[in-house]
Design a protein around this motif. Structure first.
Motif, PDB file in Angstrom:
ATOM      1  N   GLU A  99      -6.431 -22.830 -53.385  1.00  0.00           N
ATOM      2  CA  GLU A  99      -5.682 -23.970 -52.854  1.00  0.00           C
ATOM      3  C   GLU A  99      -4.504 -24.325 -53.762  1.00  0.00           C
ATOM      4  N   VAL A 100      -4.761 -24.367 -55.062  1.00  0.00           N
ATOM      5  CA  VAL A 100      -3.714 -24.710 -56.015  1.00  0.00           C
ATOM      6  C   VAL A 100      -2.650 -23.613 -56.060  1.00  0.00           C
ATOM      7  N   ALA A 101      -3.060 -22.357 -55.878  1.00  0.00           N
ATOM      8  CA  ALA A 101      -2.096 -21.253 -55.861  1.00  0.00           C
ATOM      9  C   ALA A 101      -1.144 -21.391 -54.677  1.00  0.00           C
ATOM     10  N   PHE A 102      -1.666 -21.770 -53.515  1.00  0.00           N
ATOM     11  CA  PHE A 102      -0.794 -21.985 -52.354  1.00  0.00           C
ATOM     12  C   PHE A 102       0.105 -23.204 -52.580  1.00  0.00           C
ATOM     13  N   ASN A 103      -0.411 -24.189 -53.278  1.00  0.00           N
ATOM     14  CA  ASN A 103       0.420 -25.351 -53.609  1.00  0.00           C
ATOM     15  C   ASN A 103       1.606 -24.920 -54.466  1.00  0.00           C
ATOM     16  N   GLN A 104       1.383 -23.947 -55.346  1.00  0.00           N
ATOM     17  CA  GLN A 104       2.459 -23.430 -56.190  1.00  0.00           C
ATOM     18  C   GLN A 104       3.568 -22.801 -55.344  1.00  0.00           C
ATOM     19  N   ILE A 105       3.179 -22.083 -54.269  1.00  0.00           N
ATOM     20  CA  ILE A 105       4.167 -21.488 -53.365  1.00  0.00           C
ATOM     21  C   ILE A 105       4.915 -22.592 -52.624  1.00  0.00           C
ATOM     22  N   LYS A 106       4.192 -23.608 -52.167  1.00  0.00           N
ATOM     23  CA  LYS A 106       4.826 -24.704 -51.428  1.00  0.00           C
ATOM     24  C   LYS A 106       5.866 -25.423 -52.282  1.00  0.00           C
ATOM     25  N   ILE A 107       5.545 -25.620 -53.540  1.00  0.00           N
ATOM     26  CA  ILE A 107       6.485 -26.293 -54.438  1.00  0.00           C
ATOM     27  C   ILE A 107       7.746 -25.449 -54.618  1.00  0.00           C
ATOM     28  N   ALA A 108       7.569 -24.116 -54.682  1.00  0.00           N
ATOM     29  CA  ALA A 108       8.715 -23.229 -54.919  1.00  0.00           C
ATOM     30  C   ALA A 108       9.541 -22.995 -53.660  1.00  0.00           C
ATOM     31  N   ASN A 109       8.865 -22.889 -52.499  1.00  0.00           N
ATOM     32  CA  ASN A 109       9.563 -22.485 -51.273  1.00  0.00           C
ATOM     33  C   ASN A 109       9.451 -23.479 -50.120  1.00  0.00           C
ATOM     34  N   GLN A 110       8.832 -24.631 -50.353  1.00  0.00           N
ATOM     35  CA  GLN A 110       8.714 -25.702 -49.361  1.00  0.00           C
ATOM     36  C   GLN A 110       7.733 -25.385 -48.215  1.00  0.00           C
ATOM     37  N   THR A 111       7.886 -24.223 -47.566  1.00  0.00           N
ATOM     38  CA  THR A 111       7.022 -23.910 -46.430  1.00  0.00           C
ATOM     39  C   THR A 111       6.385 -22.536 -46.614  1.00  0.00           C
ATOM     40  N   ILE A 112       5.230 -22.350 -45.971  1.00  0.00           N
ATOM     41  CA  ILE A 112       4.558 -21.054 -45.956  1.00  0.00           C
ATOM     42  C   ILE A 112       4.437 -20.627 -44.506  1.00  0.00           C
ATOM     43  N   GLU A 113       5.127 -19.551 -44.143  1.00  0.00           N
ATOM     44  CA  GLU A 113       5.131 -19.104 -42.762  1.00  0.00           C
ATOM     45  C   GLU A 113       3.939 -18.207 -42.437  1.00  0.00           C
ATOM     46  N   ARG A 114       3.572 -17.332 -43.370  1.00  0.00           N
ATOM     47  CA  ARG A 114       2.486 -16.389 -43.099  1.00  0.00           C
ATOM     48  C   ARG A 114       1.694 -16.145 -44.384  1.00  0.00           C
ATOM     49  N   GLY A 115       0.906 -17.151 -44.748  1.00  0.00           N
ATOM     50  CA  GLY A 115       0.137 -17.062 -45.983  1.00  0.00           C
ATOM     51  C   GLY A 115      -1.025 -16.097 -45.865  1.00  0.00           C
ATOM     52  N   ALA A 172       0.101 -14.943 -51.111  1.00  0.00           N
ATOM     53  CA  ALA A 172       1.509 -14.669 -50.827  1.00  0.00           C
ATOM     54  C   ALA A 172       1.909 -15.211 -49.468  1.00  0.00           C
ATOM     55  N   ASP A 173       3.185 -15.530 -49.349  1.00  0.00           N
ATOM     56  CA  ASP A 173       3.781 -15.784 -48.043  1.00  0.00           C
ATOM     57  C   ASP A 173       4.374 -14.457 -47.608  1.00  0.00           C
ATOM     58  N   MET A 174       3.632 -13.729 -46.761  1.00  0.00           N
ATOM     59  CA  MET A 174       4.021 -12.363 -46.414  1.00  0.00           C
ATOM     60  C   MET A 174       5.223 -12.304 -45.476  1.00  0.00           C
ATOM     61  N   SER A 175       5.718 -13.450 -45.023  1.00  0.00           N
ATOM     62  CA  SER A 175       6.968 -13.440 -44.267  1.00  0.00           C
ATOM     63  C   SER A 175       8.139 -13.092 -45.178  1.00  0.00           C
ATOM     64  N   LYS A 176       7.918 -13.165 -46.500  1.00  0.00           N
ATOM     65  CA  LYS A 176       8.964 -12.851 -47.473  1.00  0.00           C
ATOM     66  C   LYS A 176       8.935 -11.384 -47.889  1.00  0.00           C
ATOM     67  N   ALA A 177       7.973 -10.619 -47.372  1.00  0.00           N
ATOM     68  CA  ALA A 177       7.850  -9.203 -47.731  1.00  0.00           C
ATOM     69  C   ALA A 177       7.835  -8.356 -46.466  1.00  0.00           C
ATOM     70  N   ASN A 178       8.578  -7.269 -46.483  1.00  0.00           N
ATOM     71  CA  ASN A 178       8.647  -6.385 -45.320  1.00  0.00           C
ATOM     72  C   ASN A 178       8.538  -4.933 -45.759  1.00  0.00           C
ATOM     73  N   LEU A 179       7.792  -4.150 -44.999  1.00  0.00           N
ATOM     74  CA  LEU A 179       7.670  -2.711 -45.234  1.00  0.00           C
ATOM     75  C   LEU A 179       8.482  -2.001 -44.156  1.00  0.00           C
ATOM     76  N   TYR A 180       9.555  -1.345 -44.570  1.00  0.00           N
ATOM     77  CA  TYR A 180      10.443  -0.673 -43.629  1.00  0.00           C
ATOM     78  C   TYR A 180      10.185   0.828 -43.629  1.00  0.00           C
ATOM     79  N   GLU A 181      10.121   1.411 -42.435  1.00  0.00           N
ATOM     80  CA  GLU A 181      10.006   2.855 -42.296  1.00  0.00           C
ATOM     81  C   GLU A 181      11.372   3.446 -41.990  1.00  0.00           C
ATOM     82  N   LYS A 182      11.730   4.490 -42.726  1.00  0.00           N
ATOM     83  CA  LYS A 182      13.001   5.161 -42.475  1.00  0.00           C
ATOM     84  C   LYS A 182      12.819   6.268 -41.423  1.00  0.00           C
ATOM     85  N   ASP A 183      11.868   7.154 -41.665  1.00  0.00           N
ATOM     86  CA  ASP A 183      11.659   8.285 -40.759  1.00  0.00           C
ATOM     87  C   ASP A 183      10.257   8.338 -40.165  1.00  0.00           C
ATOM     88  N   GLY A 184       9.362   7.493 -40.598  1.00  0.00           N
ATOM     89  CA  GLY A 184       7.981   7.607 -40.157  1.00  0.00           C
ATOM     90  C   GLY A 184       7.291   8.778 -40.836  1.00  0.00           C
TER      91      GLY A 184
END
Length: 211
Positions: A99-115, A172-184
């Motif tokens: 809970e406190v770890a998520f609070n740390q994200i909220k303080i840094a980024n205000q919102t969590i879209e996909r925790g 983590a707020d995984m909306s801030k991380a993306n895995l992109y495929e170039k060729d599959g």
């Protein structure tokens, strides 16, 4: 006010780039093996693709982001800091820490879209087994609920993974991380060295992408 200068708000535009990384794996097989369609299918889907997926997953988590290495989310993550909650939570447990770890994200980024919470499987199991005390054998309801539902407060899912070290976690707020495929995923069969005279072939699988 009427006729007064409007407020100006400044912000920075940051230009950055991320390298495309190639992840590969191969096995050697005899020409007789390659002639067995069922064996080939099993080797590719059950062995090569599985090993490739594990390598990509590991790089996406702990990759150093250097040459030919994915930029892992664990590598760029911020260390846990309890802040005002340090040594102030009564009878603190693992769920309180999350809970406190998520609070740390909220303080840094205000919102969590996909925790999301990543934990080692044995640590999740431990949530289900926690007792009130050494003399009170009742289970701690909230810890059991989180461990059984794999959800924190019905909002943040828990992903069990052996990539996480025992006794550690990553939120983590995984909306801030993306895995992109170039060729599959690409699969090829070819010769290498003395393969032709020794009746061997190499089955190669590779993937290109970036985090």
């Amino acid at each position: 006010g009427e006729g007064l200068v409007k407020n100006q708000i400044d912000f920075d535009l940051v230009v950055a780039s991320e390298d495309i990384v190639k992840t590969t794996a191969y096995i050697r097989a005899t020409t007789e093996m390659i002639g067995d369609t069922e064996w080939m299918y099993g080797a590719i889907t059950g062995n090569l693709q599985d090993k490739l997926s594990q390598a990509v997953e590991s790089g996406a988590y702990t990759g150093a982001g250097t040459t030919n290495t994915l930029h892992g989310i664990r590598t760029t993550a911020t260390a846990f800091a309890a802040g005002t909650f340090a040594a102030s939570v009564d009878n603190a447990n693992e769920v309180d820490v999350l809970e406190v770890a998520f609070n740390q994200i909220k303080i840094a980024n205000q919102t969590i879209e996909r925790g999301v919470i990543f934990m080692y499987p044995s640590d999740v199991t431990a949530l289900k087994l926690a007792k009130v005390s050494s003399t009170d054998k009742r289970y701690v309801d909230r810890l059991m609920q989180v461990g059984a539902t794999l959800m924190l407060d019905g909002t943040y899912p828990i992903v069990e993974s052996t990539l996480i070290s025992a006794g550690e976690y990553l939120v983590a707020d995984m909306s801030k991380a993306n895995l992109y495929e170039k060729d599959g995923v690409r699969i090829e069969v070819g010769l290498d060295g003395n393969d032709f005279t020794e009746n061997f072939r190499n089955i190669l699988i590779e993937w290109r992408g970036a985090v």
